[in-house]
Design an enzyme around this catalytic site. Structure first.
Site, PDB file in Angstrom:
ATOM      1  N   GLY A  47      76.156   5.933  -1.305  1.00  0.00           N
ATOM      2  CA  GLY A  47      75.302   7.050  -0.911  1.00  0.00           C
ATOM      3  C   GLY A  47      75.966   7.847   0.198  1.00  0.00           C
ATOM      4  O   GLY A  47      76.730   7.296   0.990  1.00  0.00           O
ATOM      5  N   GLN A  52      77.077  13.672   6.960  1.00  0.00           N
ATOM      6  CA  GLN A  52      78.201  12.741   7.112  1.00  0.00           C
ATOM      7  C   GLN A  52      79.547  13.403   6.835  1.00  0.00           C
ATOM      8  O   GLN A  52      80.593  12.831   7.150  1.00  0.00           O
ATOM      9  CB  GLN A  52      78.019  11.527   6.204  1.00  0.00           C
ATOM     10  CG  GLN A  52      76.833  10.650   6.617  1.00  0.00           C
ATOM     11  CD  GLN A  52      76.709   9.448   5.706  1.00  0.00           C
ATOM     12  OE1 GLN A  52      76.078   9.538   4.654  1.00  0.00           O
ATOM     13  NE2 GLN A  52      77.327   8.346   6.069  1.00  0.00           N
ATOM     14  N   CYS A  95      77.247   1.560   6.235  1.00  0.00           N
ATOM     15  CA  CYS A  95      77.215   3.020   6.282  1.00  0.00           C
ATOM     16  C   CYS A  95      78.648   3.528   6.419  1.00  0.00           C
ATOM     17  O   CYS A  95      79.412   3.005   7.232  1.00  0.00           O
ATOM     18  CB  CYS A  95      76.387   3.460   7.487  1.00  0.00           C
ATOM     19  SG  CYS A  95      76.272   5.250   7.668  1.00  0.00           S
ATOM     20  N   LEU A  96      79.003   4.547   5.632  1.00  0.00           N
ATOM     21  CA  LEU A  96      80.363   5.087   5.717  1.00  0.00           C
ATOM     22  C   LEU A  96      80.640   5.697   7.085  1.00  0.00           C
ATOM     23  O   LEU A  96      81.800   5.854   7.465  1.00  0.00           O
ATOM     24  CB  LEU A  96      80.589   6.131   4.613  1.00  0.00           C
ATOM     25  CG  LEU A  96      80.564   5.571   3.178  1.00  0.00           C
ATOM     26  CD1 LEU A  96      80.712   6.689   2.161  1.00  0.00           C
ATOM     27  CD2 LEU A  96      81.640   4.517   2.985  1.00  0.00           C
ATOM     28  N   HIS A 137      67.762   5.145   3.512  1.00  0.00           N
ATOM     29  CA  HIS A 137      68.925   5.201   4.411  1.00  0.00           C
ATOM     30  C   HIS A 137      69.477   6.638   4.474  1.00  0.00           C
ATOM     31  O   HIS A 137      69.760   7.162   5.552  1.00  0.00           O
ATOM     32  CB  HIS A 137      69.979   4.210   3.894  1.00  0.00           C
ATOM     33  CG  HIS A 137      71.275   4.199   4.645  1.00  0.00           C
ATOM     34  ND1 HIS A 137      71.763   3.067   5.258  1.00  0.00           N
ATOM     35  CD2 HIS A 137      72.205   5.178   4.867  1.00  0.00           C
ATOM     36  CE1 HIS A 137      72.932   3.363   5.831  1.00  0.00           C
ATOM     37  NE2 HIS A 137      73.223   4.620   5.602  1.00  0.00           N
ATOM     38  N   GLU A 138      69.614   7.274   3.301  1.00  0.00           N
ATOM     39  CA  GLU A 138      70.195   8.630   3.270  1.00  0.00           C
ATOM     40  C   GLU A 138      69.223   9.662   3.840  1.00  0.00           C
ATOM     41  O   GLU A 138      69.645  10.597   4.536  1.00  0.00           O
ATOM     42  CB  GLU A 138      70.615   9.000   1.840  1.00  0.00           C
ATOM     43  CG  GLU A 138      71.659   8.092   1.207  1.00  0.00           C
ATOM     44  CD  GLU A 138      72.872   7.837   2.081  1.00  0.00           C
ATOM     45  OE1 GLU A 138      73.238   8.719   2.874  1.00  0.00           O
ATOM     46  OE2 GLU A 138      73.447   6.735   1.994  1.00  0.00           O
ATOM     47  N   HIS A 141      69.447   9.810   7.461  1.00  0.00           N
ATOM     48  CA  HIS A 141      70.584  10.619   7.950  1.00  0.00           C
ATOM     49  C   HIS A 141      70.181  12.080   8.144  1.00  0.00           C
ATOM     50  O   HIS A 141      70.635  12.743   9.078  1.00  0.00           O
ATOM     51  CB  HIS A 141      71.750  10.582   6.949  1.00  0.00           C
ATOM     52  CG  HIS A 141      72.678   9.424   7.130  1.00  0.00           C
ATOM     53  ND1 HIS A 141      73.362   9.190   8.296  1.00  0.00           N
ATOM     54  CD2 HIS A 141      73.060   8.439   6.271  1.00  0.00           C
ATOM     55  CE1 HIS A 141      74.118   8.105   8.149  1.00  0.00           C
ATOM     56  NE2 HIS A 141      73.954   7.622   6.931  1.00  0.00           N
TER      57      HIS A 141
HETATM   58 ZN    ZN Z   1      74.779   5.926   6.106  1.00  0.00          ZN
END
Ligand code: ZN
Length: 172
Positions: A47, A52, A95-96, A137-138, A141
Site C-alpha cells: 500500500g 509518501q 510502512c515504506l 493504515h493508508e 497517512h
Molecule cells: Zn505506511
C-alpha cells in the site's frame, strides 16, 4: 511510469501533513496513481499513499496480490470510512516510510469505505482482514497519522530517535 522517491522518517514535516481531496479523477491523478503503483511494486510494498511520495492529495494505491499471483491494483481517491466494526484485529504492520520496523497494531477488523475509483465513480467497499488493516493504515497517512501512533509512546519515541540518529550519521 517513473519511480518516485519515498519519503521516510525522520521527515515528519511531510509525513504529518494532512492531504487535500482531489476535485476530479483526471489524467494527472491517473498518472500519479501509476507512478505510485510502480514505486510501491518496486519497493516492494502492499500500500502507498500519495504523501509518501511527497504529494499531499487524498490518493492511495493498494495491491494485496502475493508473489506470482496476478496483480490486483486498487486505486482509491478521497476515501471516507463510513462504518467500522466493534470487533478488533491485530496485524503486524510495517510502512515504506518507516523501513525495516514492524509492530503489532490493533484496529477495527472490518470497515466500509466510500471512495472514487479510477473511473471517477463513487464506490463503497466492505473491507475485511488484511484489506481492512491496509486501508486504515493508508487512510491514516492522508491525515498525517503513522502506524507508530497506534503503539506505545515509549516504542514510538525509540523508533523516531533511531531514524533521527541514522540521518545524523548519514545512513539515510
Ligand atoms: Zn505506511
Amino acid at each position: 511510469m517513473p519511480l518516485r522517491p519515498i519519503v521516510t522518517l525522520p521527515d515528519e514535516k511531510t509525513l504529518r501533513e494532512v492531504s487535500k481531496p482531489v476535485a476530479t479523477v483526471d489524467s494527472d491523478v491517473k498518472k500519479l496513481w501509476d507512478d505510485m503503483l510502480e514505486t510501491m511494486y518496486r519497493a516492494p510494498g502492499i500500500g502507498l499513499a500519495a504523501i509518501q511520495v511527497g504529494v499531499p492529495r487524498r490518493l492511495i494505491v493498494i495491491d494485496l496480490a502475493k508473489d506470482g499471483e496476478e496483480k490486483k491494483p486498487l486505486f482509491v481517491a478521497n476515501p471516507e470510512v463510513t462504518w467500522a466494526s466493534e470487533a478488533q484485529s491485530d496485524y503486524e504492520e510495517g510502512c515504506l516510510s518507516i523501513p525495516e520496523y514492524y509492530e503489532m497494531v490493533t484496529r477495527p477488523a472490518e470497515i466500509k469505505v466510500r471512495y472514487l475509483d479510477r473511473q471517477g465513480e463513487a464506490m463503497e467497499l466492505h473491507a475485511t482482514g488484511l484489506m481492512a488493516t491496509c486501508l486504515q493504515h493508508e487512510i491514516d497517512h492522508l491525515n498525517g497519522v503513522l502506524f507508530i501512533d497506534h503503539i506505545s509512546r515509549l516504542k514510538r519515541e525509540r523508533v523516531l530517535k533511531k531514524f533521527q540518529k541514522a540521518q545524523k550519521l548519514g545512513k539515510l
